[in-house]
Structure formats: structure tokens, C-alpha cells
Design a protein around this motif. Structure first.
Motif, PDB file in Angstrom:
ATOM      1  N   ALA A 104      -0.647   3.075  -4.859  1.00 16.13           N
ATOM      2  CA  ALA A 104       0.960   2.820  -4.699  1.00 16.13           C
ATOM      3  C   ALA A 104       1.554   2.576  -5.948  1.00 16.13           C
ATOM      4  O   ALA A 104       2.600   3.147  -6.243  1.00 16.13           O
ATOM      5  N   LYS A 105       1.073   1.811  -6.932  1.00 17.41           N
ATOM      6  CA  LYS A 105       1.901   1.606  -8.156  1.00 17.41           C
ATOM      7  C   LYS A 105       1.896   2.978  -9.118  1.00 17.41           C
ATOM      8  O   LYS A 105       2.546   3.285  -9.532  1.00 17.41           O
ATOM      9  N   VAL A 158       4.661  10.006  -3.540  1.00 16.93           N
ATOM     10  CA  VAL A 158       4.589   9.051  -2.444  1.00 16.93           C
ATOM     11  C   VAL A 158       3.760  10.154  -1.202  1.00 16.93           C
ATOM     12  O   VAL A 158       2.924   9.580  -0.636  1.00 16.93           O
ATOM     13  N   SER A 201       0.856  -1.265  -0.091  1.00 18.77           N
ATOM     14  CA  SER A 201       0.134  -0.038  -0.029  1.00 18.77           C
ATOM     15  C   SER A 201       0.930   1.204   0.214  1.00 18.77           C
ATOM     16  O   SER A 201       1.824   1.180   0.381  1.00 18.77           O
ATOM     17  N   LEU A 202       0.235   2.439  -0.279  1.00 20.28           N
ATOM     18  CA  LEU A 202       0.915   3.640  -0.376  1.00 20.28           C
ATOM     19  C   LEU A 202       1.383   4.073   1.126  1.00 20.28           C
ATOM     20  O   LEU A 202       2.417   4.630   1.348  1.00 20.28           O
ATOM     21  N   THR A 203       0.687   3.562   2.060  1.00 23.32           N
ATOM     22  CA  THR A 203       0.977   3.565   3.559  1.00 23.32           C
ATOM     23  C   THR A 203       2.314   3.262   3.862  1.00 23.32           C
ATOM     24  O   THR A 203       3.188   3.503   4.414  1.00 23.32           O
ATOM     25  N   ASP A 204       2.290   1.640   3.415  1.00 23.30           N
ATOM     26  CA  ASP A 204       3.787   0.849   3.532  1.00 23.30           C
ATOM     27  C   ASP A 204       4.934   1.676   2.954  1.00 23.30           C
ATOM     28  O   ASP A 204       5.768   1.809   3.804  1.00 23.30           O
ATOM     29  N   ILE A 205       4.736   2.479   1.960  1.00 22.91           N
ATOM     30  CA  ILE A 205       5.999   3.066   1.238  1.00 22.91           C
ATOM     31  C   ILE A 205       6.154   4.349   2.111  1.00 22.91           C
ATOM     32  O   ILE A 205       7.151   4.679   2.445  1.00 22.91           O
ATOM     33  N   GLN A 224       1.986   6.139  -7.835  1.00 25.25           N
ATOM     34  CA  GLN A 224       2.744   7.106  -7.251  1.00 25.25           C
ATOM     35  C   GLN A 224       4.187   6.649  -7.268  1.00 25.25           C
ATOM     36  O   GLN A 224       4.971   7.512  -7.423  1.00 25.25           O
ATOM     37  N   LEU A 225       4.446   5.620  -6.863  1.00 25.13           N
ATOM     38  CA  LEU A 225       5.817   5.342  -6.834  1.00 25.13           C
ATOM     39  C   LEU A 225       6.401   4.667  -8.327  1.00 25.13           C
ATOM     40  O   LEU A 225       7.517   5.362  -8.739  1.00 25.13           O
ATOM     41  N   TRP A 255      12.779   0.779  -2.185  1.00 28.52           N
ATOM     42  CA  TRP A 255      11.756   0.322  -3.625  1.00 28.52           C
ATOM     43  C   TRP A 255      12.423   0.584  -4.735  1.00 28.52           C
ATOM     44  O   TRP A 255      11.646   0.456  -5.736  1.00 28.52           O
TER      45      TRP A 255
END
Length: 419
Positions: free
Chosen positions: A313-314, A344, A76-80, A316-317, A364
Motif C-alpha cells: 500500500a505504501k 493502486v 492495505s492496498l485492498t482498502d485503497i 503504490q500510493l 488519501w
């Protein structure tokens, strides 16, 4: 001889011809009547599933340093965000105010340079001034994201003042730009840029989209933010009743600047002075505004997704491109080109973007796309990445039959190797 690669899944990757060094063999066969060049950069949508060696070769062929693998669905974006050190989110008021001083001094120096430059050196002076002008935008940009100062009123004032010479109303831009961050690389929803659809092309009527093709399908695309500026930020109908009071204040600031500064410039410097000292640097600023945006968010291998298929997540990163520019450009534009961590988390101030990028690379990096600014990448963006295609991400405006506008560009725009 042509070399051909095949991934473990059996998907053939694009290949390179010995003659030109650019992609000429798409995985998906060209439609009837489409020239080889017009179909040149059609690539599979599952690029992230190719092997590392295949992605490395594809990156070089397209003008990128690296193309990332597909980010796992369970990330998830939060994970990143949580993987980055806490200090990258910390505000430093001293650095923020020094950036303001840097941009003011740089702009003043560039205006002096314009004043003493002979006519044949003016384009260089204008380009430097436009780059310095972009620093004004980045300061207002951080203020809009609440990453400039702990006091929101200070941010509103600073943002409005630094945006005023750019004729950008602060609040309308803030609203629409936040929408871009919430829907990055989401088809139709992304207000910064998204590919044209075939339905839109069908609505262009008898003209066949001549103007649209010229401005979105050529290097003029590197000034396309002027159209975006006009369309999105001055129409009150695009804002809710709750938003309108603040929008009107921002519009009043911009109109106030125009009604005072512009007549004064014309009175004391003449019409040519207005063009020389404001209009040309402003066009230089829009070159960077457009170039940064399209390079960050337009690439043959990066898809735009419909809402039901979109993954934050995909997008933004992996869907945001890091691109290196000359150091003097990055200095004057306050590292806005170090853009992946900003997508992010937009709360990261500009002076922490490099440290945040290093963190993302460590954790990442296998999923990121990176490049150094080069003409091969720009050529693909301007002449090929136009129309949404669910199978190959993009196809050019002349996907049915090659048109003279694009044939000429494909022949004359430099196709320098990536590195």
C-alpha cells in the motif's frame, strides 16, 4: 541565515540556504571527503513522520507540490482500491478505440510536420512526433494490463500492433512490467528502476563505472529506457518455458515489422529518411518513457525497501508520484502521467485515471506526493539520486568525493523553483 526545523520526534529536517534556495544541510552528516553539494539531498527516511508544515517546506525545496504523511501500517492496498468508485474500473470500448484513432492521426500529422519542416525546426517536429509515438505505447500498455477490451485476444492483437513500430515485443514487456507492478519500489526486485547498490558499484572494475555513471547520473538518464528495452525484452533466457511460446510470437511480430518497414523506408526515403521519420521520433518516445518512469518512481524522500520491509500500500500510493505536464503532452500520451491510481490498480483504463485520482485525493490525499514538472526535481533525480542508502534513501555516485562530471552538472543544470 539558515532556518532549521525540528519535528515532534526531534528529527531535524533539511534546510535551505539564502544563496541558492536548495537543500544544503542534511540531517545525516556528510561522510569524510564528501562535499556539501554531493551530500546536499540526504534526508531522513522518516519524512512521512514530519509535521505538515515541515513536509510542505521540504516539498518546495525538492521541487514537489506536496509530500505525503506516512500511510498507517494497518491500511492495505485492498482498502485503497475499495475506496474508489466502481465506475473507474469500467471499460468503454468506444473511448478505447477513439484513443487508437487519436494516436494514429497524431502520428500521421506529426510525420507530415516533419516532412515540411525546415532543418532548424526539425527538433520541434521530432519532439511532437515522439510524444505522439508515446500514445502508441499507452494503448499497448492498457492492452497488456487487460484494461483496453473485454476480449483478451483483441488486446493481444492491438498491443502487438501498436508496440511493433516501437520495436517493443508485447508479451515480454507485459511479463516484466507486471513484475514491476507487483514489486514497485522494492530494492532489486523492481524491474522498471531501482537505485544502484554499493555492491554493484564494487563490481564495475577498473573503469570505475564510467559508462554507468554517465548514463544513470546525468540527463542521459532521461533516455535510459533504451538500455532497459534492450536488456530485458529480447533475451529468451529471462523467461520460463511456459512463457517462451508467447514471447517468441511477440518477437516474430517485432522482427517482421523491422524486416518489412525498415528496408522499405530506406529504399524509398534513404538512410536519412529512416533517421528523420523513425529513429528521431523513437528517441523522442524514449525520452517520455524514461522521464515518466523516473519521475513517477524516483524521489529523494521516497525509499526503496528490501523485501522484508516492503509494504504494498505504501509503495503504490505513497511511493508513486503524480506529476502534471503540459495539457498537450497529457492528451497525446493518454493521461499516463496520472499514474498513482494506475499503481493502486492497473485495471483502471487510461480514460478513468483523472476521476480515480480525484477519488484518491479525497480519501488519501494526505499520503500522496504531487508535483508539476520542473527542473529542480529533475536535477535531483539525475545528479543526486543514484546509490541506495538505508539511512537517507539515496546518495550520489560521488558520495565519497565529488567528481568533475557531477560538479559540472550541479553548477550548470537549471535549479528553477518548484512553482
Amino acid at each position: 541565515m539558515q532556518a532549521q526545523m525540528r519535528s515532534a520526534s526531534g528529527v531535524r529536517a533539511p534546510v535551505r540556504t539564502a544563496k541558492s534556495g536548495v537543500l544544503r544541510a542534511p540531517v545525516v552528516a556528510a561522510r569524510p571527503g564528501v562535499s556539501a553539494k554531493a551530500a546536499a539531498i540526504q534526508i531522513p527516511t522518516n519524512v512521512g513522520q514530519l509535521s505538515k508544515e515541515e513536509r510542505t517546506k521540504l516539498a518546495h525545496d525538492l521541487g514537489y507540490r506536496s509530500i505525503g504523511a506516512e500511510l498507517p501500517d494497518n491500511v492495505s492496498l485492498t482498502d485503497i482500491v475499495k475506496s474508489m468508485p466502481p465506475e473507474v474500473f469500467e471499460l468503454d470500448h468506444g473511448k478505447a478505440w477513439r484513443a487508437c484513432l487519436t494516436s494514429i492521426v497524431a502520428m500521421a500529422a506529426s510525420l507530415y510536420l516533419i516532412s515540411v519542416s525546415p532543418w532548424y525546426l526539425l527538433p520541434i517536429a521530432w519532439f511532437i512526433a515522439g510524444t505522439a509515438f508515446t500514445g502508441f505505447f499507452v494503448i499497448g500498455h492498457d492492452a497488456a494490463h487487460r484494461s483496453f477490451h473485454k476480449n483478451n485476444l483483441v488486446e493481444d492483437i492491438v498491443g502487438s500492433l501498436f508496440f511493433a513500430p516501437l520495436i517493443y515485443p508485447f508479451e515480454p514487456w507485459r511479463i516484466k512490467h507486471n513484475h514491476h507492478h507487483a514489486h514497485t519500489n522494492k530494492l532489486v526486485e523492481d524491474t522498471a528502476w531501482h537505485p544502484v547498490t554499493e555492491d554493484q558499484m564494487a563490481g564495475w572494475g577498473e573503469t570505475g563505472g564510467g559508462a554507468e555513471k554517465l548514463f544513470l547520473g546525468s540527463p542521459l538518464k532521461l533516455w535510459a529506457s533504451i538500455g532497459h528495452w534492450w536488456i530485458w525484452h529480447f533475451d529468451l533466457n529471462k523467461y520460463t518455458e511456459k512463457q517462451k511460446p508467447r514471447v517468441m510470437i511477440s518477437l516474430a511480430v517485432v522482427y517482421g515489422f523491422m524486416l518489412t518497414a525498415f528496408p522499405a523506408m530506406i529504399y524509398y526515403l534513404g538512410a536519412w529518411g529512416f533517421v528523420k521519420f523513425w529513429l528521431m521520433p523513437w528517441l523522442g518516445y524514449h525520452f517520455w518513457m524514461s522521464t515518466f518512469t523516473v519521475v513517477h518512481h524516483t524521489a529523494p524522500h521516497i525509499p526503496f525497501k528490501k523485501a522484508e520491509d516492503w509494504n504494498a500500500a505504501k509503495a503504490q500510493l505513497s511511493g508513486t508520484v503524480h506529476c502534471d505536464y503540459p495539457e498537450w503532452v497529457e492528451f497525446l500520451t493518454h493521461d499516463i502521467s496520472w499514474h498513482v491510481p494506475h499503481h493502486v490498480s492497473s485495471k483502471i483504463p487510461w480514460y478513468n485515471l483523472r476521476k480515480a485520482t480525484d477519488s484518491l485525493r479525497s480519501n488519501w490525499g494526505d499520503y500522496m506526493t504531487e508535483a508539476k514538472f520542473n527542473w529542480r526535481m529533475v536535477k535531483n533525480i539525475c545528479t543526486e539520486c543514484h546509490v541506495y542508502d538505508p539511512k537517507t534513501n539515496y546518495k550520489p555516485f560521488d558520495f565519497k568525493k565529488e567528481e568533475p562530471l557531477f560538479a559540472v552538472q550541479r553548477a550548470i543544470i537549471p535549479d528553477t523553483p518548484a512553482f
